[in-house]
Design an enzyme around this catalytic site. Structure first.
Site, PDB file in Angstrom:
ATOM      1  N   GLU A   1       0.838  -1.164   0.015  1.00  0.00           N
ATOM      2  CA  GLU A   1       0.008  -0.077  -0.119  1.00  0.00           C
ATOM      3  C   GLU A   1       0.793   1.065   0.163  1.00  0.00           C
ATOM      4  O   GLU A   1       1.709   1.308   0.945  1.00  0.00           O
ATOM      5  CB  GLU A   1      -0.777   0.032   1.049  1.00  0.00           C
ATOM      6  CG  GLU A   1      -1.615   1.143   1.462  1.00  0.00           C
ATOM      7  CD  GLU A   1      -2.753   1.337   2.629  1.00  0.00           C
ATOM      8  OE1 GLU A   1      -3.222   0.314   3.104  1.00  0.00           O
ATOM      9  OE2 GLU A   1      -2.677   2.316   3.247  1.00  0.00           O
TER      10      GLU A   1
ATOM     11  N   GLU B   1      -2.320  11.163   3.228  1.00  0.00           N
ATOM     12  CA  GLU B   1      -3.418  11.105   4.103  1.00  0.00           C
ATOM     13  C   GLU B   1      -3.470  12.475   4.970  1.00  0.00           C
ATOM     14  O   GLU B   1      -2.530  13.099   5.111  1.00  0.00           O
ATOM     15  CB  GLU B   1      -3.062  10.062   5.260  1.00  0.00           C
ATOM     16  CG  GLU B   1      -3.486   8.527   4.491  1.00  0.00           C
ATOM     17  CD  GLU B   1      -3.323   7.452   5.442  1.00  0.00           C
ATOM     18  OE1 GLU B   1      -4.132   6.857   6.108  1.00  0.00           O
ATOM     19  OE2 GLU B   1      -2.019   7.249   5.627  1.00  0.00           O
TER      20      GLU B   1
END
Lengths: 278, 473
Positions: free
Chosen positions: A157, A162
């Site tokens: 990932e 974020e």
């Protein structure tokens, strides 16, 4: 996007910055390393047609997943225009506070799984982020799971961006793999000194090649992750698998915490474009 | 945090007057004129007063509360030290001052916050701290009310509601703080402020301005009525994620009315009712819509009660604009738990204050500090206008309460009397003057320590205006 650890920040000294610059210059001078010239646009969406997303490029994840998408998230992802809509040249992912299918919030999660999957390149999106406690938008890549035969975190990932709404000046970039996932992910945070992520658009990107991922925001290269940054004995899983793109905005969950009385809804994650160069 | 009253206007009245005189000579600007710009100096106090900065303590505050401390400081060679006095300190019971730029003001339009480091000798909450108070009208006054201090140095950020307004601001910094602790035993403490300056942080966003603290207010009024818009605040989200609210002077706001023939509004937020009809007052702040509003229904001309004609030397007044009133604790005690009555002297028609009671069941006007000696008076007067239609059983009882020489309620020397006025004595929509000869009140045995006037309707009459409450001879 699974439990990044914002406390574990890899630190780099001045020498390392110099090294990054050296790599960049040396790459652009060497025409044989085509991966780093990154001129060829292999995926683009400028979100120019109002209405629903282009189904040739994007699919939707809907519902609440298992256990709030693995993170105790509070939202129900829907494919309704209320949550995901192209409008005025932008993709609007909107988080709403409403009772819907048993959840207290709705939002959107769109992805290119099965439609566009690739390895290496420059991945970037221009995004204006929401604000307020409990909002957790992200722009990230997930490795193909070979029809469920390989499971996270082995698939890999790459979190290009974020952000949590209660820290409007801070964005995070991370990778997750076997032995360095969730709270043990390799992460670095970037803080805007005189601006915020919710008042203007910012470009979030990575340059990803064999054994390296460079992270940048706007014109600032703020991190490079290579196999040498991984915990002892763990494996770099970003040289083999095919990865797809994801844009979403979670509400609540273990990482961000729940919204509070001061969190205003609706909240929007507005995306101007998504581009991938190779 | 303790409530304190500021009384700083007197000392600087002269300065205010000078200012008025100067602006009255103002002429139109010619097209060729280049507007003077003022210093954009950011520093207020780093290690000493910045150029032009002057200290003006409030007239009734402890004048020596501020000093320069070279021992305790966040950085550099000194800090600003504030010694908040103990309760009852004869030199002044609170600390408060403005720090003003007397070089003509500064251009702060390039900044977005006043920032500083502060700490205190014990955990404390400062009543008011901010900027924009200049004793020249305080147009752009800002206060961060209830600023929490700890014993560690912490950086504080007071956002500017709209910096584009501050092109010539003199009020660089102000504060007001009283001693803290249980009532009657409040104790002083010390706090320090350092690195006080204006900054362009760039991380202050998501403005949420409010009027009436975000409430949509509904008011009924009359021509000549005035309503001051209050609860003016600006809230910004800081980089820390905290939503920081400050009170903001009316001049930061741009008020507007939907009908200038019904209500007008000044730049400071004073609404004047000028005609019959309805109007809504709304506002923006730096282009952002302000939450909260004022919806006015003007019923047109209001007939005020006849102005009393009794010579003032023969009157002891409780509530009348014709006389000087005695000190009154309240015109509505909101007595729990049974009283429902709302309102007090909240209507002003062309300078005439009128009490409006609504949801009336009973309500008391109290004056015990001190009680009033009406033993030399012969009559009690009050004007009453019942607002709604009267039914046959409706009544208003007027009660006078004396608490005797011991000035204590509920003791043996108390006495009281009441007179009931039935619907036939009252007229809906018209003023009725009530005059009661004190000699007729046989149960009111004492009149030297009068303490209350009470109105009782048991919710038969629910809304009424009251004016001109006085004793006379």
């Amino acid at each position: 996007m699974n439990f990044i650890n914002k406390n574990k920040i890899m630190s780099f000294g001045k020498y390392f910055i110099t090294a990054i610059l050296f790599v960049v210059y040396s790459c652009s001078d060497n025409e044989t390393q085509t991966v780093t010239t990154l001129k060829k646009l292999v995926f683009v969406d400028n979100f120019e047609v109002d209405g629903a997303l282009d189904s040739a490029k994007w699919a939707y994840d809907t519902g609440t997943g298992d256990n709030g998408w693995g993170n105790n998230e509070l939202q129900y992802y829907s494919d309704r225009l209320e949550n995901v809509e192209v409008k005025d040249g932008m993709l609007h992912i909107t988080a709403l506070q409403e009772s819907y299918m048993g959840s207290g919030y709705t939002s959107g999660k769109v992805l290119t799984r099965g439609l566009f999957e690739t390895k290496y390149g420059r991945f970037e999106a221009r995004i204006k982020l929401p604000w307020g406690q409990g909002l957790w938008p992200a722009f990230w890549l997930l490795g193909d799971d070979a029809e469920g035969t390989v499971i996270w975190p082995k698939i890999g990932e790459i979190d290009i961006m974020e952000y949590v709404g209660q820290e409007p000046t801070i964005a995070h970039g991370s990778i997750h793999g076997p032995g360095y996932s969730a709270g043990e992910a390799v992460t670095k945070s970037y803080t805007l000194e005189n601006s915020r992520f919710d008042t203007d658009f910012h470009v979030f990107g990575i340059e990803w090649g064999p054994n390296y991922i460079n992270y940048y925001i706007d014109d600032v290269l703020y991190n490079q992750i290579t196999p040498s940054d991984l915990p002892e004995g763990t494996k770099w899983v970003f040289n083999d698998n095919q990865f797809y793109l994801i844009l979403n905005m979670a509400v609540g969950g273990s990482f961000v915490g729940s919204p509070n009385a001061e969190t205003e809804f609706p909240q929007k994650m507005v995306v101007d474009y998504v581009k991938v160069y190779q | 945090m303790k409530n304190i009253k500021y009384n700083y206007t007197k000392t600087f009245f002269l300065l205010g007057l000078l200012f008025v005189t100067v602006i009255s000579c103002e002429r139109e600007l010619s097209d060729d004129v280049v507007l003077a710009t003022f210093s954009d100096s950011a520093e207020v106090y780093i290690d000493g007063f910045s150029g032009g900065l002057e200290y003006y303590p409030y007239a009734d505050s402890q004048q020596e509360a501020f000093s320069v401390d070279t021992e305790v400081k966040y950085s550099g060679s000194s800090s600003m030290r504030f010694d908040v006095p103990n309760v009852g300190d004869l030199r002044g019971a609170y600390a408060g001052a403005i720090f003003r730029d007397d070089n003509g003001g500064r251009d702060l339009s390039g900044y977005d916050a006043l920032t500083f480091y502060a700490k205190s000798s014990k955990s404390a909450v400062i009543n008011d701290i901010g900027f924009g108070q200049d004793f020249f009208g305080n147009k752009f006054q800002v206060s961060n009310q209830g600023l929490q201090l700890s014993t560690n140095w912490v950086k504080y950020i007071i956002p500017i509601p709209d910096a584009s307004k501050l092109t010539q601001e003199q009020g660089m910094f102000w504060y007001a703080e009283g001693p803290e602790g249980p009532v009657g035993n409040e104790v002083g403490y010390t706090f320090w402020v350092d690195e006080l300056k204006y900054e362009k942080l760039g991380t202050i966003a998501q403005a949420k301005p409010k009027m009436f603290n975000g409430e949509d207010k509904i008011e009924t009024s009359f021509i000549g009525g005035r309503i001051q818009i209050t609860g003016l605040t600006q809230t910004y989200n800081l980089a820390t994620g905290v939503n920081q609210t400050v009170t903001a002077g009316g001049h930061y706001f741009k008020f507007s009315t939907t009908d200038v023939s019904v209500a007008t509004v000044t730049r400071s937020g004073l609404v004047s009712i000028v005609g019959e009809g309805t109007a809504e007052i709304t506002a923006t702040l730096n282009g952002v819509e302000v939450s909260g509003s004022l919806s006015i229904t003007s019923l047109g001309q209001f007939v005020v009660a006849a102005t009393p004609t009794v010579n003032a030397s023969n009157v002891i007044s409780i509530f009348s604009d014709a006389y000087t009133n005695q000190p009154v604790e309240y015109y509505n005690g909101y007595w729990a738990p049974y009283q429902t009555t709302l309102g007090q002297n909240d209507i002003t028609i062309n300078g005439d204050n009128i009490i409006k009671y609504s949801e009336l069941n009973f309500v008391g006007i109290q004056f015990t500090k001190p009680t009033i000696d009406v033993s030399q008076m012969t009559n009690f007067h009050v004007d009453i206008q019942v607002i709604n239609e009267l039914d046959s059983g409706d009544f208003v009882t007027v009660k006078l309460q004396d608490i005797g020489p011991d000035n204590t309620f509920g003791t043996g020397d108390d006495s009281a009397a009441e007179i009931k006025y039935s619907s036939s004595d009252l007229v809906a929509g018209e003023w009725v003057g009530i005059d009661i000869p004190l000699s007729s009140l046989s149960s009111l045995t004492g009149t030297s320590n009068l303490a209350q006037v009470v109105f009782v309707s048991d919710a038969t009459v629910t809304d009424m205006y009251v004016d001109n409450i006085y004793f006379n001879k």
